[in-house]
Structure formats: C-alpha cells, structure tokens
Design a protein around this motif. Structure first.
Motif, PDB file in Angstrom:
ATOM      1  N   LEU A 266      90.664   9.381  63.789  1.00  0.00           N
ATOM      2  CA  LEU A 266      91.197  10.610  63.181  1.00  0.00           C
ATOM      3  C   LEU A 266      92.594  10.918  63.716  1.00  0.00           C
ATOM      4  O   LEU A 266      93.478  11.344  62.961  1.00  0.00           O
ATOM      5  N   SER A 267      92.822  10.698  65.017  1.00  0.00           N
ATOM      6  CA  SER A 267      94.158  10.911  65.579  1.00  0.00           C
ATOM      7  C   SER A 267      95.177  10.003  64.915  1.00  0.00           C
ATOM      8  O   SER A 267      96.295  10.431  64.580  1.00  0.00           O
ATOM      9  N   ALA A 268      94.820   8.735  64.715  1.00  0.00           N
ATOM     10  CA  ALA A 268      95.732   7.802  64.052  1.00  0.00           C
ATOM     11  C   ALA A 268      96.038   8.260  62.632  1.00  0.00           C
ATOM     12  O   ALA A 268      97.201   8.226  62.191  1.00  0.00           O
ATOM     13  N   GLN A 269      95.022   8.702  61.916  1.00  0.00           N
ATOM     14  CA  GLN A 269      95.241   9.167  60.551  1.00  0.00           C
ATOM     15  C   GLN A 269      96.160  10.387  60.522  1.00  0.00           C
ATOM     16  O   GLN A 269      97.082  10.462  59.698  1.00  0.00           O
ATOM     17  N   GLU A 270      95.947  11.318  61.440  1.00  0.00           N
ATOM     18  CA  GLU A 270      96.785  12.510  61.482  1.00  0.00           C
ATOM     19  C   GLU A 270      98.212  12.165  61.892  1.00  0.00           C
ATOM     20  O   GLU A 270      99.170  12.792  61.400  1.00  0.00           O
ATOM     21  N   ASN A 271      98.392  11.182  62.755  1.00  0.00           N
ATOM     22  CA  ASN A 271      99.745  10.793  63.158  1.00  0.00           C
ATOM     23  C   ASN A 271     100.500  10.109  62.035  1.00  0.00           C
ATOM     24  O   ASN A 271     101.711  10.300  61.883  1.00  0.00           O
ATOM     25  N   VAL A 272      99.805   9.296  61.235  1.00  0.00           N
ATOM     26  CA  VAL A 272     100.466   8.708  60.065  1.00  0.00           C
ATOM     27  C   VAL A 272     100.835   9.810  59.078  1.00  0.00           C
ATOM     28  O   VAL A 272     101.949   9.845  58.542  1.00  0.00           O
ATOM     29  N   ALA A 273      99.912  10.734  58.842  1.00  0.00           N
ATOM     30  CA  ALA A 273     100.171  11.825  57.894  1.00  0.00           C
ATOM     31  C   ALA A 273     101.348  12.690  58.330  1.00  0.00           C
ATOM     32  O   ALA A 273     102.132  13.159  57.499  1.00  0.00           O
ATOM     33  N   ALA A 274     101.490  12.900  59.643  1.00  0.00           N
ATOM     34  CA  ALA A 274     102.555  13.762  60.151  1.00  0.00           C
ATOM     35  C   ALA A 274     103.902  13.056  60.213  1.00  0.00           C
ATOM     36  O   ALA A 274     104.943  13.683  60.001  1.00  0.00           O
ATOM     37  N   ASN A 275     103.901  11.744  60.480  1.00  0.00           N
ATOM     38  CA  ASN A 275     105.157  11.032  60.722  1.00  0.00           C
ATOM     39  C   ASN A 275     105.595  10.119  59.586  1.00  0.00           C
ATOM     40  O   ASN A 275     106.796   9.958  59.358  1.00  0.00           O
ATOM     41  N   LEU A 276     104.646   9.527  58.892  1.00  0.00           N
ATOM     42  CA  LEU A 276     104.972   8.622  57.784  1.00  0.00           C
ATOM     43  C   LEU A 276     104.065   8.930  56.588  1.00  0.00           C
ATOM     44  O   LEU A 276     103.289   8.069  56.149  1.00  0.00           O
ATOM     45  N   PRO A 277     104.144  10.139  56.060  1.00  0.00           N
ATOM     46  CA  PRO A 277     103.206  10.523  54.992  1.00  0.00           C
ATOM     47  C   PRO A 277     103.294   9.641  53.756  1.00  0.00           C
ATOM     48  O   PRO A 277     102.282   9.437  53.072  1.00  0.00           O
ATOM     49  N   ASP A 278     104.459   9.093  53.465  1.00  0.00           N
ATOM     50  CA  ASP A 278     104.611   8.228  52.289  1.00  0.00           C
ATOM     51  C   ASP A 278     103.912   6.885  52.470  1.00  0.00           C
ATOM     52  O   ASP A 278     103.785   6.126  51.497  1.00  0.00           O
TER      53      ASP A 278
END
Length: 407
Positions: A266-278
């Motif tokens: 979940l942390s990895a998913q949230e970090n992608v969403a926050a930093n590289l949402p595209d």
C-alpha cells in the motif's frame, strides 16, 4: 515440522517458509505463555489475534471464533499450512493490516511486533475494536523487552499491568474499562529521496522508518535503463523506491511492486500515486510470497533488495528463495539486479543459479550484483517447499478479499 504441547492439545507446527535449520521452530516461549494465559481464562468469546507470525496461537485456539489480523502474507499462508498439518477446518477470518476487522472483540491477543511504530499503530486502533469488558493480553520475549511497551498500552488503552517473567517471556495485560476518549494521531514517516527527487511515505510496519535504506540507495545509483524490456518487477519492494526509479528510467515498461507486507504494498502504491500519478496505469501492486504463482519467463528485469532476517531470525533463506523465484520468472536474457551485505556472499548463490554473476557496484559494506538468465539453461532450478502444492492459498493480488471461512 515439530510438536508443541499446549493446554489446548498437541500441535504439529512448521515455519513458513520452511527452513533447513533444525534449531528453528514455529513458536517461542511468548507464544506458550500467551496460550497458557488464554486457557486459564476459559471462555474467550470472539477473539482477535494480532501479529501471529507462524499461526501458532490461531491454530491452538481453532475451536474459538478467531480473527487473525496481520501485515504478513507469509503469516497468512503459515496459519493455513499449520491448520492443514493438524487437519483443522479453516474456520477463521483473516484480515490484512491495511483493513480494520469488523465489530468488537471479547479477547484480543497481540504477539508484540519488533517495530515499535507498528505496535503503537495497532494499539491506536484497538479502541474501535473493544468494549468495556474486552480483555487484552500482549506477549513478548524478555531479550527484546522495552519499558515503552507497557507504557504504550497504558497510553492507548488507559492502563496496563505486567506479568512476572516465565521462560524468558513476559505478558502485558489491559482491558476496555478505561479507554481514552481520544487517540493521539499516528504520524506517518516521510523523507526526501534525492536520487528520485521525490518525497516517500511509509506506513508503520515498513522497513526503514524515516530514511532510505542504504542498500536500496546503492542499487539505485547503479541502475541503467532496460532497453526493450516490457515487464519489470520490484521484488521485496518496501515503500517502492526501486520500482519508482524503474518507472522513471523506462517510460514504456510495466512495473510490478511485490512484497509480503500489506503495508509495504500500500505504501508503494501511495508513493506512485503521489509522485508519478501518470504512471499508475503501468503499475501493478501485489502482496505475495515473492514471485510464487507468477508466470514463468515474463519479466525482463527484476530488482531486489532482499531482507536478511524473518522477524528476529537472521539468515539468507529468504533471499535464497527470492533468487530462485526470480530466475524462474525471468525471460531469456532477463536480468536480476540484487543488492546485499558483502559478507553474505550472494554472488556464490547467483553463480550457482544462473551460471554467471557480475559485480556492478557497491562499497565496503554492500555489493550490487547482476545475473543474466541464459537461454540454453533449462528452467529447472530447485524451489523451496513453499512453491509446491501444500494446501495454502497463495493468490494475493493487491486488495484481495479477506479469508472468511467461518459459517
């Protein structure tokens, strides 16, 4: 497998993943102390068991209405395997740490985790799961004991008492009679990662609270783009830094983030969403025992910063299993990039598996290694017992529904 005598009867138990070290077992004295205490209480009512690493407590009280709340996919599989060893029907509920169990419980049992932040996180949520007569008991080994444990229980639950030491284990007791009206919010760890130019956040049980693991940093410094690679895996992803680097360096590749910790995924998913949402449409997030049940020969590159311990047990058996799984999942000419402590001699195992191993970076303490899967090598490397059919359900996509077999 070994036999454990408990007040609930004789149990056959095994660690998961299995280990060749005959000195290791699936329980410690804290598990036994907790089971003795639970048996003395008599009727337990609805029971919540938390952080039961190999399912020892959950298996012993299988006749109760049990919910297991855990951050570990390995623990989820372990309890299912140990129920199978004892021919018990799978009448329990599994809830991952990223979800909240339903309803309130009469008895709550915690095997105290090694991460204080995770213990505090668990305790902060318990008032939502307790009523005024709920009994709470926590167990841990004296060699890891800290006075912050009973204090954390008192702060979050209202009061705490401690047992005497028994076989180098102690217990902490509390109940729901003095629950605080408000809970202090949990502060999520965060930090800036210069190689990525991103801010990374971690949930409470993800390794390396508040800092970038030095092994991951060294591996990130050595990574290069993977030409024409369609599928990349960040194996043992933690909070996802290696996968994020792969996304930036390979704009056409799909990246899968894999970890046995639900909070890590979940942390990895949230970090992608926050930093590289595209890039989210190029990502998959999977909580799993490594690459078990992954397609053979799919990935063109696998990045791995393997753990060298399982709970408090130090060894290379986890890393060895991940190497074997990676080799099976790599396509011909696919590359495994791995970082580890120099003294662990991972190059010997990688040479054994792949027939080649190159050091591509490192420092006095860590080494970055690369092996390439050769097309002429048959895909028949040995696998550990966990990769064979053992009755354990190993499908674990992100957001998988909880187990609930109780009728």
């Amino acid at each position: 497998m070994k036999q454990l005598t408990t007040p609930y009867g004789e149990l056959t138990l095994d660690r998961y993943p299995r280990t060749t070290d005959k000195n290791l077992q699936a329980w410690d004295a804290a598990d036994s102390y907790l089971l003795n205490n639970l048996h003395e209480r008599g009727e337990l009512g609805r029971v919540l068991v938390i952080n039961d690493t190999f399912g020892t407590i959950t298996t012993a009280i299988h006749d109760s209405d049990v919910t297991l709340w855990s951050d570990s996919k390995l623990a989820e599989i372990a309890v299912e395997v140990n129920y199978g060893h004892n021919l018990f029907p799978l009448h329990y509920t599994f809830v991952p740490s990223t979800e909240l169990p339903h309803g309130r419980f009469d008895t709550i049992v915690i095997k105290i985790p090694q991460t204080n932040a995770y213990f505090d996180d668990i305790l902060s949520q318990l008032p939502l799961l307790m009523h005024e007569k709920t009994q709470l008991v926590c167990g841990g080994m004296v060699k890891f004991w800290t006075n912050s444990w009973p204090q954390a229980v008192a702060d979050r639950i209202g009061h705490s008492d401690c047992s005497l030491t028994w076989k180098k284990a102690r217990l902490i007791f509390s109940d729901g009679s003095q629950l605080p009206a408000k809970q202090k919010p949990i502060e999520q760890a965060s930090y800036d990662v210069e190689p990525l130019d991103m801010t990374i956040r971690k949930l409470s049980n993800v390794y390396g609270q508040g800092y970038l693991d030095i092994g991951a940093r060294i591996l990130m410094q050595e990574l290069v783009p993977f030409d024409d690679v369609e599928h990349i895996a960040d194996l043992g992803c933690g909070s996802g830094e290696l996968g994020l680097m792969a996304l930036k360096m390979n704009p056409k590749a799909n990246v899968e983030f894999i970890d046995e910790s639900y909070q890590a995924v979940l942390s990895a998913q949230e970090n992608v969403a926050a930093n590289l949402p595209d890039c989210l449409d190029r990502c998959r997030f999977t909580c799993n025992d490594g690459m078990i049940n992954k397609p053979r020969s799919l990935y063109g590159a696998i990045l791995c910063n393997p753990p060298f311990h399982q709970q408090q047990t130090i060894g290379d058996h986890i890393a060895w299993g991940m190497m074997q799984q990676a080799r099976r999942a790599l396509s011909n000419h696919g590359e495994l990039w791995l970082v580890g402590n120099r003294h662990l001699n991972y190059h010997v195992k990688m040479m054994r598996l792949f027939g080649n191993c190159e050091q591509v970076g490192g420092n006095k303490k860590f080494v970055v290694l690369k092996s390439i899967k050769q097309p002429q090598t048959k895909d028949s490397s040995p696998v550990r017992p966990s990769e064979s059919t053992n009755g354990a359900s190993q499908q674990s996509p992100y957001g998988a529904a909880r187990r609930n077999s109780k009728k």
